[in-house]
Write a protein that holds these residues in place. Structure first.
Motif, mmCIF file in Angstrom:
data_model
loop_
_atom_site.group_PDB
_atom_site.id
_atom_site.type_symbol
_atom_site.label_atom_id
_atom_site.label_comp_id
_atom_site.label_asym_id
_atom_site.label_seq_id
_atom_site.Cartn_x
_atom_site.Cartn_y
_atom_site.Cartn_z
ATOM 1 N N ARG A 297 0.891 -0.887 0.127
ATOM 2 C CA ARG A 297 -0.032 0.035 0.313
ATOM 3 C C ARG A 297 0.761 1.039 0.416
ATOM 4 O O ARG A 297 2.331 1.260 0.463
ATOM 5 C CB ARG A 297 -0.800 0.421 1.107
ATOM 6 N N LYS A 299 0.541 6.154 0.138
ATOM 7 C CA LYS A 299 -0.707 6.731 0.113
ATOM 8 C C LYS A 299 -0.041 8.245 -0.703
ATOM 9 O O LYS A 299 0.962 8.630 -0.829
ATOM 10 C CB LYS A 299 -0.364 7.377 1.951
ATOM 11 N N GLU A 308 -6.070 6.767 0.251
ATOM 12 C CA GLU A 308 -4.803 4.977 0.716
ATOM 13 C C GLU A 308 -4.815 4.628 -0.456
ATOM 14 O O GLU A 308 -5.872 4.695 -1.008
ATOM 15 C CB GLU A 308 -4.803 4.598 1.703
ATOM 16 N N ARG A 310 -4.275 0.886 -2.319
ATOM 17 C CA ARG A 310 -3.851 -0.714 -1.906
ATOM 18 C C ARG A 310 -3.599 -1.513 -2.896
ATOM 19 O O ARG A 310 -4.482 -1.349 -4.014
ATOM 20 C CB ARG A 310 -4.882 -1.325 -1.446
#
Ligand SMILES: [Zn+2]
Length: 609
Positions: A297, A299, A308, A310
């Motif tokens: 992940r 940001k 965010e 993933r």
């Protein structure tokens, strides 16, 4: 910097149309320069961070300055789904005043060859100009600044044909320029640079061999930019997922918007791996590992919001496929008021969540918006005096006011263990991602019995079957009856785009198919979106929930204790005035919020089992 007389001219126009009052005009004139500086710094910081370049420039327009004040209209309505004096509202008004045509720019509708060959990228960026139509006699260009006659004269001289300007949104023009001149240019550069000494990356076997060859470098500028364009495009279009899928000949970039996948790009196959590597690098994954699935992940930010992402990869027959899930707090964390509850159901649900102990269940299939309901609920009740613990598999969104724990089955840390553990942490509220086995069900009820508020989800079709599901999982009926506070079943339907909604009718057969009685041969008026640039021609924009909210009454509690079947419990709730998911959908259809097709699809029980 700012052209003050032009700023004043636009403000006068807005005042004249009673969209602003004189005080607001003065306010903008006084605070405009400061505001312009903020906009420029924000834009530059964003571009710098995302592009990894130090030298970036951005010119703020007068329209942007006024729009940044986010004024509401002083008098009357704006129509067209607008509530604020936005860039679009101002630009349209300017077009009208100058007798120009206003044009919506949709990158998907534009002709790639025309846009990239009419004039170069730097010229397009500097003058905020984009070619939209061409005939042998005439070139139509979209421009953001109607006073920039220099650029038009230059184009006319160079093209030796008539150039007709149409006014368009600066943001849309810049986006289209990035899309065409930027993205496709980076693709071309990357493809050209690396295609010569690379074999076709056709299948997995070849991928293994490739490890020894020099590969496209993921930090290469065109690739970095291409990924940046894709991410921003996804954020701008409120996409929930980005798919980069290798096929035999090329690679597709697809976005899921409001639950539906749209193909937005086709990439040359040679660039595919570099894009994947860049995404894996951002997500701190092992770039060399291509045979095993990986998760990671990272940001980033967009319009000052932290988002965010993933990332997960899987090997497929034609190479590595990546899916990036976008966790936009603006979507996952909403005010309960914005989730689509009608007033009565909202009040009922609020009474559930303000209980200090007990069990609340949210049910529905995957993709029915349960997570958003859960997060929004916890966010609503969170305060510094409450210890809110969540047990999730996986953690969907990190929120600093919750204590979040990830379930890790592979090391034996399952829901049962996690609940035992969390109970020692003196929680007030416990969110359990999902109840799907007997042990979790037992512990959830136990936690609710011992003075905690427990919120969880179940994979059942409607509210009453959640009750029978729990007893099937071995929960004692009298315990369940004593802890259950309420059950909510939910679905998501797409909302009709407010910008292109128009009246429509459904036939009696259609009405009957939904179970609307008493149509008597008359057509029923509903709404539908005819499709416009702001909904990508789909007629839908955003989603809203359908809710079946079942509060516990003494009679229902008794039915649970007696082990009554789900349909008896449901009938009792309906007598108390509960709306079924279907009825809730019909009510939204009647209000013009969604369409016949959406309600039918979302509440088609056969399909759900
Ligand atoms: Zn629309």
């Amino acid at each position: 910097m700012i052209n003050h007389s032009r700023l004043a001219w636009i403000l006068d126009l807005l005042v004249e149309h009673k969209l602003l009052h004189a005080g607001q005009k003065t306010d903008v004139l006084n605070r405009g320069p400061e505001q312009a500086r903020h906009i420029m710094l924000d834009k530059r910081a964003e571009m710098r961070r995302l592009l990894g370049k130090q030298r970036v420039s951005y010119t703020v327009s007068e329209v942007e300055i006024i729009a940044s004040f986010r004024f509401r209209p002083f008098e009357g309505e704006l129509g067209d789904g607008e509530s604020l004096i936005s860039e679009r509202v101002i630009t349209k008004l300017i077009a009208e005043e100058l007798g120009m045509t206003f044009r919506e720019i949709d990158p998907i509708q534009l002709d790639y060859k025309l846009v990239t060959e009419a004039f170069g990228g730097p010229f397009a960026e500097r003058h905020m100009i984009i070619a939209v139509d061409e005939t042998p006699e005439e070139l139509t260009v979209g421009i953001a600044d109607p006073w920039n006659t220099d650029a038009l004269a230059q184009v006319e001289r160079f093209k030796r044909k008539r150039v007709t300007p149409v006014l368009a949104l600066k943001s849309a023009i810049l986006q289209a320029i990035a899309e065409f001149h930027g993205f496709r240019r980076s693709m071309k550069a990357a493809a050209k640079e690396f295609s010569s000494d690379l074999p076709d990356l056709g299948n997995l076997e070849q991928l293994y061999k490739l490890q020894s060859l020099s590969e496209i470098d993921a930090t290469d500028q065109p690739v970095v930019q291409a990924v940046w364009y894709i991410l921003n495009y996804a954020f701008d279009h409120r996409a929930s997922d980005i798919h980069v899928e290798p096929k035999r000949e090329e690679s597709f970039v697809r976005l899921r918007i409001d639950g539906v996948l749209h193909t937005i790009h086709r990439l040359p196959k040679v660039v595919h791996n570099a894009m994947i590597s860049r995404l894996k690098m951002l997500a701190r994954m092992d770039i060399a590992e291509r045979r095993r699935p990986q998760d990671g992940r990272f940001k980033t930010s967009h319009n000052k919001q932290e988002i965010e992402l993933r990332v997960s990869t899987v090997p497929t027959a034609f190479g590595e496929k990546v899916v990036v899930r976008v966790f936009d707090p603006g979507v996952l964390l909403q005010d309960l008021e914005n989730l689509g509850f009608f007033r009565k159901e909202l009040l009922a649900f609020q009474s559930f969540i303000h209980a200090s102990t007990g069990l609340i269940l949210v049910t529905g299939p995957t993709g029915s918006g349960k997570t958003t309901t859960l997060y929004s609920t916890l966010h609503t009740i969170s305060n510094p005096r409450l210890n809110i613990c969540t047990l999730e598999d996986p953690i969907e969104m990190v929120h600093e006011s919750f204590n979040q724990m990830a379930i890790q089955r592979q090391i034996g840390f399952d829901y049962g263990q996690a609940i035992r553990h969390v109970l020692r942490q003196d929680p007030d509220v416990i969110m359990i991602g999902e109840i799907r086995d007997a042990e979790t069900a037992q512990y959830a009820v136990q936690a609710a019995l011992t003075g905690h508020l427990v919120i969880s989800t179940l994979h059942t079709n409607d509210s009453s079957s959640a009750i029978t599901r729990l007893t099937d999982l071995g929960v004692e009926r009298y315990l369940l009856a004593s802890v259950l506070v309420g059950v909510v079943a939910q679905r998501l339907v797409r909302k009709i785009c407010p910008h292109c909604a128009e009246n429509d009718w459904i036939s009696e057969e259609q009405a009957l198919a939904l179970g609307i009685p008493g149509a008597d041969g008359r057509k029923l008026m509903v709404k539908t979106g005819k499709g416009c640039v702001r909904c990508r021609g789909t007629g839908y924009r955003g989603r809203t929930g359908l809710y079946e909210v079942m509060p516990m009454t003494p009679r229902i509690t008794r039915l649970i204790q007696d082990g009554s079947p789900a349909q008896d419990i449901k009938r009792e709730s309906l007598n108390d005035g509960m709306l079924t998911l279907r009825d809730y959908g019909i009510k939204k259809l009647g209000r013009g919020e969604t369409t016949y097709e959406e309600v039918l699809a979302a509440t088609d029980e056969v399909k759900l089992y």
